[in-house]
Structure formats: C-alpha cells, structure tokens
Scaffold this active site. Structure first.
Site, short mmCIF file in Angstrom:
data_model
loop_
_atom_site.label_atom_id
_atom_site.label_comp_id
_atom_site.label_asym_id
_atom_site.label_seq_id
_atom_site.Cartn_x
_atom_site.Cartn_y
_atom_site.Cartn_z
N GLY A 20 30.02 34.96 55.43
CA GLY A 20 28.88 34.34 56.10
C GLY A 20 28.48 33.08 55.35
O GLY A 20 29.33 32.32 54.88
N MET A 78 21.67 44.83 52.67
CA MET A 78 21.41 46.20 53.10
C MET A 78 22.68 46.98 53.45
O MET A 78 22.60 48.18 53.66
CB MET A 78 20.41 46.21 54.26
CG MET A 78 19.05 45.66 53.89
SD MET A 78 18.40 46.22 52.28
CE MET A 78 17.79 47.84 52.74
N HIS A 102 22.90 38.35 44.57
CA HIS A 102 21.50 38.77 44.56
C HIS A 102 21.48 40.15 43.90
O HIS A 102 22.34 40.98 44.19
CB HIS A 102 20.97 38.81 46.00
CG HIS A 102 19.52 39.20 46.12
ND1 HIS A 102 18.57 38.95 45.15
CD2 HIS A 102 18.85 39.84 47.12
CE1 HIS A 102 17.39 39.40 45.56
NE2 HIS A 102 17.54 39.95 46.75
N GLY A 128 24.60 28.32 51.78
CA GLY A 128 26.04 28.13 51.71
C GLY A 128 26.49 26.75 52.17
O GLY A 128 27.35 26.13 51.54
N ASP A 185 13.07 36.31 43.30
CA ASP A 185 13.57 35.99 44.64
C ASP A 185 12.70 36.67 45.69
O ASP A 185 12.29 36.05 46.67
CB ASP A 185 15.03 36.46 44.75
CG ASP A 185 15.66 36.07 46.07
OD1 ASP A 185 16.13 34.92 46.17
OD2 ASP A 185 15.67 36.89 47.00
P1 NAD Z 1 25.38 36.40 55.86
O1 NAD Z 1 24.60 37.30 56.73
O2 NAD Z 1 25.40 34.94 56.14
O3 NAD Z 1 26.92 36.87 55.84
C1 NAD Z 1 27.29 38.19 55.63
C2 NAD Z 1 28.77 38.42 55.88
O4 NAD Z 1 29.08 39.80 55.68
C3 NAD Z 1 29.26 38.08 57.29
O5 NAD Z 1 30.56 37.55 57.17
C4 NAD Z 1 29.32 39.44 57.97
O6 NAD Z 1 30.25 39.47 59.02
C5 NAD Z 1 29.78 40.32 56.81
N1 NAD Z 1 29.42 41.73 56.95
C6 NAD Z 1 28.31 42.24 57.53
N2 NAD Z 1 28.31 43.59 57.45
C7 NAD Z 1 29.45 43.93 56.78
C8 NAD Z 1 30.02 45.17 56.38
N3 NAD Z 1 29.42 46.32 56.67
N4 NAD Z 1 31.20 45.15 55.71
C9 NAD Z 1 31.82 43.98 55.44
N5 NAD Z 1 31.32 42.77 55.78
C10 NAD Z 1 30.16 42.75 56.46
O7 NAD Z 1 24.89 36.70 54.35
P2 NAD Z 1 24.57 35.64 53.19
O8 NAD Z 1 23.29 34.94 53.49
O9 NAD Z 1 25.78 34.84 52.87
O10 NAD Z 1 24.23 36.64 51.97
C11 NAD Z 1 25.25 37.24 51.18
C12 NAD Z 1 24.68 37.53 49.80
O11 NAD Z 1 24.31 36.32 49.18
C13 NAD Z 1 23.44 38.40 49.82
O12 NAD Z 1 23.48 39.22 48.67
C14 NAD Z 1 22.31 37.39 49.69
O13 NAD Z 1 21.14 37.94 49.14
C15 NAD Z 1 22.96 36.40 48.75
N6 NAD Z 1 22.39 35.04 48.74
C16 NAD Z 1 22.23 34.34 49.89
C17 NAD Z 1 21.76 33.04 49.84
C18 NAD Z 1 21.59 32.22 51.10
O14 NAD Z 1 21.06 31.13 51.01
N7 NAD Z 1 22.06 32.64 52.26
C19 NAD Z 1 21.45 32.44 48.63
C20 NAD Z 1 21.65 33.17 47.45
C21 NAD Z 1 22.13 34.47 47.53
MG MG Z 2 15.48 35.54 48.76
#
Ligand code: NAD
Ligand code: MG
Length: 337
Positions: A20, A78, A102, A128, A185
């Site tokens: 993602g 989650m 995270h 991202g 956070d």
């Molecule tokens: P996202 O929702 O954009 O992407 C999640 C990905 O996981 C997708 O490719 C989805 O298809 C896949 N997925 C969903 N359920 C799944 C499962 N059961 N098994 C395998 N794959 C599965 O998430 P994100 O925002 O990139 O967040 C990912 C991590 O990064 C989290 O821990 C979040 O807290 C952390 N984070 C996010 C940000 C941000 O700005 N988005 C910044 C820092 C940290």
């Molecule tokens: Mg946050």
C-alpha cells in the site's frame, strides 16, 4: 544504484508484506538502492497485479518469509497480529529481522515476537508517495528508527541500513523506541491532527451557522482556508504563518487563541495521553475492531453527515483544481496521522 551504508543488507533477502502507501514506496526505494526485495502478498489480493506490473517477484506471505533475512510488515496495523501468527512466526529464519513501520502491535503486546529474531522499526516521517518522490529526486524523507530486540548483534545496523535504503539517510535519521513512537503517533493523530483539528473545524462551523451566518461563508472561513495556514506551518512553522497573515489576524490570534485552547484543553489532552500510555485506548480499539466496528461506523457516519460536509461537497464541486483521484490524495495527506 544509490547504495549507501548498505553492507549490512547488501546480500540480504528482504520480504515486504503489504503493497500500500508505505509498502510500495519501501519496495521501490530499496530495490533502487541495490537491495534484493520480494513481496509477500495475498494471492490475487488488491495489490498483487500492481506489484507484478512494477516488476517485483510476488509470493505469498508464507513463501516470502521463509527465505527472508529481513521481513518488513507493512500491512494495516489491525491485521498484523493474525499475519504474524499465521505466516511469520512459523516460517521466519532464526536470526532474521522483523521490521515494523509503527510500533503498535509490539508495544501493546498483540505480537510477541519469537526470541530468536531481531525486532526493529523504521518509519519515514511522511506518506509513501512522498517517500518515493523524494527518493527519485535524489533526496529523502527523514526516518525514525528503533530496536526492540537484538539477537544478531546487527539490529541497529540493520535498521539504519534499511532507513538508508529508503533514502532517509540523505535527510535525517532519529533514534526512538517502540514506546515513544507508538504513544506519540497515537497522541498526535488523536489530540491534534485528526481528532483535534476536525472537532475544532466542526465547532467553528457550528458557531458561525448557529449565529445565522451562511454555511458557504462559514465553510471557507473555518475549513477551506485551513490549508493556507497548514502549508505555512509545514514550510516554516508558526513563525512563517505569522509573517504571512495580517497584523489584525495576528492580534486576534494572540488574544483569542488562548481563550479557545486553554488549560482545560491541555488537561484533557493529558487525559487522552494517559489513556494511550496505560493501554486503555489500545484495549478499546482492539475490542472495537474485533466486534466488527459498530461504534466506529456510527462515529464515522456522524462525521460524514455533519453539515460542513454537505455544504463542502457542493462548494468543492465548483473548485475544479480540487478534483483529485480519491484513491491517491496529492502528496501530504494520505494517512498523515
Ligand atoms: P495501506 O493500507 O496503504 O496498505 C496496506 C497493504 O497491506 C495493502 O497492500 C493491502 O492490500 C495489504 N493487506 C491488507 N490486509 C492484508 C492481509 N491480511 N495480509 C496481507 N496483506 C494485506 O497501509 P500503510 O498506510 O502503508 O501502512 C502500513 C504500515 O505503515 C502500518 O503499520 C502503518 O501504521 C505504517 N505507517 C504508515 C504511514 C503512512 O503515512 N501511511 C506512515 C508511517 C507508518
Ligand atoms: Mg499515526
């Protein structure tokens, strides 16, 4: 290509679970830094095709984990506990590293990592899309990193090498720990970024419309123009905001701001922080998620039904420069919390 400080991960097999916002940016940047990356995704899940189109080898999470020296868990928070139980714990190589962006699941003990692996955290301080764009520009987004468990003696070097691979080393790396990352956070998104700001906007909108002002005018004053202010904060802090607003706006800020956000607000912020620190928030949220999100859906609907959203929809339809693809918010805002 841009390999920097990457002897530690030079020959490592890196498995990224999730493609993602963060997953895609990490995978592309690490690959362009000369590292060996495979993806572990659900077969025919929503991002499988996209990862294939980007030229990656895509395996199932179980297959990707088996061969990996470093496993980056970049799925939604989650689902990570189940993913850990089913795909990671039974398959990870002894001495390999488990990486999070995270700390929620480790800090709140939803995941208790095996004792024979490193557990580290690398979190870019940006969404991202920005992590990728900055890398392509030859720059990077600052990263925070942490070590929770070090069995190889290499945990710190691995976290730093991963952060360098993302381009974070071109900007700044800041050491933290899982507790600090997780609690700050959550606090930020609850008290200020998501919770604080949206409640502030709704209260301002209600105050104006209840006093008889037109909702369209209220929308521009308390929601739309927020972007101008936030952009100034982002570029140069409160200093830059003060430079760019009128003397009248400044004087109003000085005398009225503290009447709105006073000691009582800070007291309640401390109580929100307390609920985060003592695990109350995490327990409630995990319970809510497991119950199928009944309250979450209700709270969300109330936000969507708020009059500021009704008028906002109509007004934004007349601002063609705002017609962005809803799946890809422009840069900064995607899950900025
Ligand atoms: P996202 O929702 O954009 O992407 C999640 C990905 O996981 C997708 O490719 C989805 O298809 C896949 N997925 C969903 N359920 C799944 C499962 N059961 N098994 C395998 N794959 C599965 O998430 P994100 O925002 O990139 O967040 C990912 C991590 O990064 C989290 O821990 C979040 O807290 C952390 N984070 C996010 C940000 C941000 O700005 N988005 C910044 C820092 C940290
Ligand atoms: Mg946050």
């Amino acid at each position: 290509m841009h390999a920097t400080n990457n002897n530690t991960l030079g020959k490592a097999h890196i498995a990224i679970l999730g493609y993602g916002s963060q997953g895609r940016a990490h995978a592309l940047n690490l690959r362009d830094s000369g590292l060996h990356v495979v993806l572990g995704l659900r077969r025919n899940g929503p991002s499988w095709q996209r990862a294939v189109a980007d030229g990656f080898s895509v395996l199932t999470p179980i297959e990707a984990v088996r061969d990996a020296d470093l496993v980056a868990v970049l799925t939604p928070d989650m689902v990570q506990a189940t993913l850990y139980k089913e795909a990671i714990e039974p398959n990870m190589k002894s001495g390999a590293a488990l990486l999070f962006a995270h700390g929620f699941n480790v800090h709140f003990k939803q995941i208790t990592p095996r004792q024979d692996i490193d557990v580290i955290l690398v979190a870019p301080k940006g969404p991202g899309a920005l992590v990728r764009i900055e890398y392509e520009r030859g720059r990077g987004v600052p990263c925070i990193w942490a070590v929770h468990q070090d069995v190889s003696g290499q945990a710190k070097a691995r976290a730093q090498a991963y952060a360098h691979g993302l381009g974070g080393g071109r900007a700044m790396l800041i050491r933290t720990d899982f507790k600090e990352e997780t609690e700050t956070d959550l606090f930020g998104e609850q008290a200020v970024l998501c919770g604080g700001v949206s409640s502030l906007v709704q209260a301002g909108f209600e105050t104006l419309t209840e006093a008889g002002y037109q909702p369209e005018i209220a929308y521009y004053e308390v929601l739309h123009e927020l972007k101008l202010i936030v952009d100034l904060f982002y570029e140069g802090g409160i200093t830059r905001m003060l430079e760019f607003v009128s003397e009248t706006a400044q004087y109003g800020d000085y005398v009225s701001g503290p009447r709105i956000i006073d000691e009582s607000v800070k007291k309640r912020m401390k109580s929100v922080l307390n609920d985060i620190q003592d695990g109350t928030f995490a327990r409630n949220w995990i319970g809510e998620y497991q119950a199928g999100l009944p309250n979450y859906q209700r709270y969300k609907q109330a936000d969507l039904d708020h009059p500021v959203e009704q008028v906002g929809k109509r007004l934004r339809a007349r601002m063609p420069w705002l017609q962005v693809d809803s799946a890809e918010p422009a840069e900064a805002l995607k899950k900025a919390g």
